[in-house]
Structures are given as C-alpha cells and as structure tokens.
Design a protein around this motif. Structure first.
Motif, PDB file in Angstrom:
ATOM      1  N   TYR A 245     -12.209   4.032  -0.300  1.00 55.49           N
ATOM      2  CA  TYR A 245     -11.288   3.506   0.726  1.00 55.49           C
ATOM      3  C   TYR A 245     -11.647   4.051   2.113  1.00 55.49           C
TER       4      TYR A 245
ATOM      5  N   LYS B 222       0.817  -1.218   0.000  1.00 53.90           N
ATOM      6  CA  LYS B 222       0.000   0.000   0.000  1.00 53.90           C
ATOM      7  C   LYS B 222       0.855   1.275   0.000  1.00 53.90           C
TER       8      LYS B 222
ATOM      9  N   SER C  13     -13.590  -2.403   0.769  1.00 59.50           N
ATOM     10  CA  SER C  13     -12.460  -3.042   0.092  1.00 59.50           C
ATOM     11  C   SER C  13     -11.992  -4.209   0.957  1.00 59.50           C
TER      12      SER C  13
ATOM     13  N   ASP D 136      -6.273  -3.996  -1.341  1.00 58.06           N
ATOM     14  CA  ASP D 136      -7.533  -4.660  -1.681  1.00 58.06           C
ATOM     15  C   ASP D 136      -7.322  -5.618  -2.855  1.00 58.06           C
TER      16      ASP D 136
ATOM     17  N   GLY E  84      -3.027   1.335  -3.112  1.00 55.42           N
ATOM     18  CA  GLY E  84      -4.174   0.425  -3.052  1.00 55.42           C
ATOM     19  C   GLY E  84      -3.987  -0.696  -4.060  1.00 55.42           C
TER      20      GLY E  84
END
Ligand SMILES: NC(=O)c1ccc[n+]([C@@H]2O[C@H](COP(=O)([O-])OP(=O)(O)OC[C@H]3O[C@@H](n4cnc5c(N)ncnc54)[C@H](O)[C@@H]3O)[C@@H](O)[C@H]2O)c1
Length: 354
Positions: free
Chosen positions: A342, A170, A205, A236, A175
C-alpha cells in the motif's frame, strides 16, 4: 479437568460458520458468552446453540476470572483494540484475519502478546489446510529444490463484497482485495516457504471498478446484506505486487473485480527441481522430472476441516503455552508486506521492509 471457557465476540458470518461449530465439537471447550453490538445476533446464538449468555458490550465480561479465551470475529476495525484489551485482562485470543487494518496496529498487538505472555493467534486458516500443509512438507523435504519464485493469482471478474459497507470503507477495513483475500494467499505462501524475512516490496493498488457504486454492475456480490449503494468505496478492488524475501520472490495479481471474464484462484510454487500449482482451497499438481522423463502428478488427499484444526490447535496452545504457526509473530510478516504494498502504491517507489 475443567473445560476451557471461551467467548465469541462478533456473532456474524465467520463466527457462525467456523468458530462456534468448531468450539462446540471440541470436548475441552465451553462457550460462556456470545457478544455482539447487535443484541439480536448474540441472543440468536444463545438460542441456536443452547449455551452461553448473550452480551452486547464485551467490557461486561472482560475481567471474568472464569474466562480463558476469546475469538475476535468482528470486522477489522476492532481486531486490535479488542485483542489488546483481552490480553491485558489475562485472556488468550484467536483473532480473525487480517491481524489489523494497518501495520502499526498489528505491531502493537504483537507487543502486548509478548508483554503479557498470552497466546495471540491470527485466523489465517490456510495454515491448517491439508494441501497447504502437504506442500510445506514437500518444500521442507527438498522435493522442489530451491523455490525461487512464487506467483499468486486471486482475481475474480466482478465480485466486490458488500459494496459501500464495512468491506469497502478503508477506515473500517484497512483496504480491499489485498487485505481481505491477499492476506490468505501471501500468508500461506509465507508458511509453505518457512516464513522468510520480507525484504522489499513494490506494488500498485487500484480503486477503479467499484468507486462509482451506483453504476457498478456485477456478476456476484457476497456479503450483499451489508451493501450500501449510498455508502463509500475507497479501497483497492485490484492490486499487483512484487515482494523480495530472504527466500523466494513473491509476485501476485489480485482482484475482487477486474474485467477478465474468468476467475483465477491459484498459487504457483516454482522450484529448480519441481513446481506446484495449488488450486486455492483444493488439490494441487506437482510437475517434476524422473529418470529423464517429465512427470505430472495431481495430488488428492483426504481433507480435514481447517477451521476445526485451527480451533483445536488454539486450545492446545492455551493448555501447553506453545506457539503454533498462527502466532502473531508470523502474521506480522504478512502485515508488513501488505503495508509495504500500500505504501509503495502511494509513493510510487519500492519500499524497504524493516
Ligand atoms: N478466516 C476466514 O476464512 C474468514 C472468512 C470470512 C471473514 N473473515 C474475517 O472475519 C471478520 C468478520 O467477518 P464476517 O464476514 O464474519 O463479518 P460480519 O459482519 O458477518 O460479522 C461481524 C459481527 O461483528 C459484530 N461487531 C462489530 N463490532 C463489534 C464490537 N465492537 N463488539 C461486538 N461485536 C461487534 C457485528 O455486529 C457483526 O455481527 C473479518 O475480519 C473478516 O476478515 C475471515
């Protein structure tokens, strides 16, 4: 007239598959630098394409007065910093998608683009896809009537890219499936629907199938050379969401990996007169009613290369000062939606988008 001088920053997959070949096919362009933190990658480009100079640190040519523009083709963690540095140095920028890892970075990019007056386009290439442009034309001409709902499905059975590497960390990517694939789907929906104002978003997510890297069993893995079985997976691999806009409601189900067996990559545009299913990166079907009869038309078109279109129009924008459909002001809308999804997932509530 002298050629537009460009530099490629990040000499990896997208640079070699789209940016470099497209610049080379444009007579108005000369590639001056190939830059990569891995020296061999920059040197390999000089050798392969027979032009330019290989550079490891972009600061070495940041202030070259002869340089007009750069393509930022690094991973997401460097998009904002490199784009901002070059705009402040007076250069025009085509930065790969997503604009940035998080909304605040994208907004900073937009602010600097406005302050400097430089072109900052984001490589949301579907805005130059032949079928996508045709759908926008149909919607603009009222063929669908009121488009009230658009649904996107972008899900694969088990297809996480480079697990453990840049894609699944991340801090580097911002993401997973949403920011990597969802950005294309959401952005092309926004384009076709006239870039409506995003109002609210609710989503979830999931980080489920990839988190146990060592036991992750897969059907396909792209970018496998960047995988690290001892690395990190904290993004995710699957995402769902509903977005209200000043235009249609957008809903989606997306995944790099879901236990669903069959892959799905399509977008349904639902209008009160007609509806369209766009097969992603392919043709589309239009359902309507004519003289009281239900009609179904598969629309095939002579496709042009969207990456070539993107590069040609970037060069046109540099020469004219025009803002096209890839300008940062449009890309920021998609960044706002993704950030809201998110955030909604984190606080388990609907988010109002400012
Ligand atoms: N538009 C599209 O269809 C599309 C398709 C694939 C990838 N992308 C985007 O392109 C970007 C790159 O993806 P990729 O698959 O080409 O990755 P990649 O790993 O193949 O290439 C990235 C390159 O950037 C280099 N790099 C990293 N930091 C650098 C720095 N500070 N200075 C110079 N070079 C640096 C790396 O060494 C690497 O060679 C990503 O943001 C991705 O989302 C877009």
């Amino acid at each position: 007239m002298s050629k537009i001088k460009v530099a490629i920053i990040g000499c990896g997959t997208i640079a070699n598959s789209s940016h470099i070949p497209s610049y080379l096919k444009n007579d108005e362009v000369e590639i001056k630098y190939f830059c990569d933190i891995i020296p061999e990658k920059a040197a390999a480009c000089v050798e392969k394409y027979g032009c330019g100079t290989a550079v490891v640190d972009y600061h070495d040519f940041l202030n070259d007065p002869d340089l007009d523009a750069v393509s930022v083709c690094t991973h997401n963690d460097f998009h904002s910093i490199i784009s901002i540095d070059f705009m402040k140095a007076g250069k025009n920028v085509l930065c790969e998608k997503p604009a940035a890892r998080i909304l605040s970075e994208a907004l900073e990019m937009q602010k600097v683009a406005h302050e400097t007056g430089k072109i900052l386009n984001i490589g949301v290439c579907n805005r130059f896809n032949t079928y996508v442009m045709k759908i926008k034309e149909l919607i603009d001409n009222g063929e669908l009537g009121e488009v009230y709902h658009v649904y996107a499905s972008f899900r694969k059975h088990r297809s996480i890219p480079g697990i453990g590497g840049d894609f699944t960390i991340k801090a580097k990517s911002g993401g997973g499936a949403l920011i990597d694939w969802g950005v294309h789907f959401l952005d092309l929906i926004m384009y076709c629907c006239g870039d409506p104002k995003p109002l609210t978003a609710s989503g979830e997510s999931f980080c489920k199938l990839g988190k146990d890297i060592k036991n992750y069993t897969y059907k396909s893995m792209w970018a496998e050379d960047t995988a690290d079985m001892n690395g990190t997976f904290d993004v995710d691999d699957s995402v769902v969401g509903v977005v209200r806009t000043s235009g249609p409601v957008i809903s989606f189900n997306g995944a790099w990996a879901q236990n669903v067996g069959k892959d799905e990559m399509f977008i349904d545009f639902m209008g009160d007169k007609s509806g369209i299913r766009l097969n992603y990166c392919s043709n589309f079907t239009l359902w309507s009613v004519k003289n009281g009869m239900l009609t179904e038309t598969v629309v095939e078109a002579k496709e042009t290369n969207m990456y070539q279109n993107e590069i040609n129009d970037f060069i046109r924008c540099i020469k004219t000062g025009d803002h096209n459909q890839q300008y940062i002001d449009n890309a920021v809308l998609t960044s706002k939606i993704m950030q809201a999804i998110y955030d909604s997932s984190e606080i388990k509530k609907e988010i109002t988008i400012q």
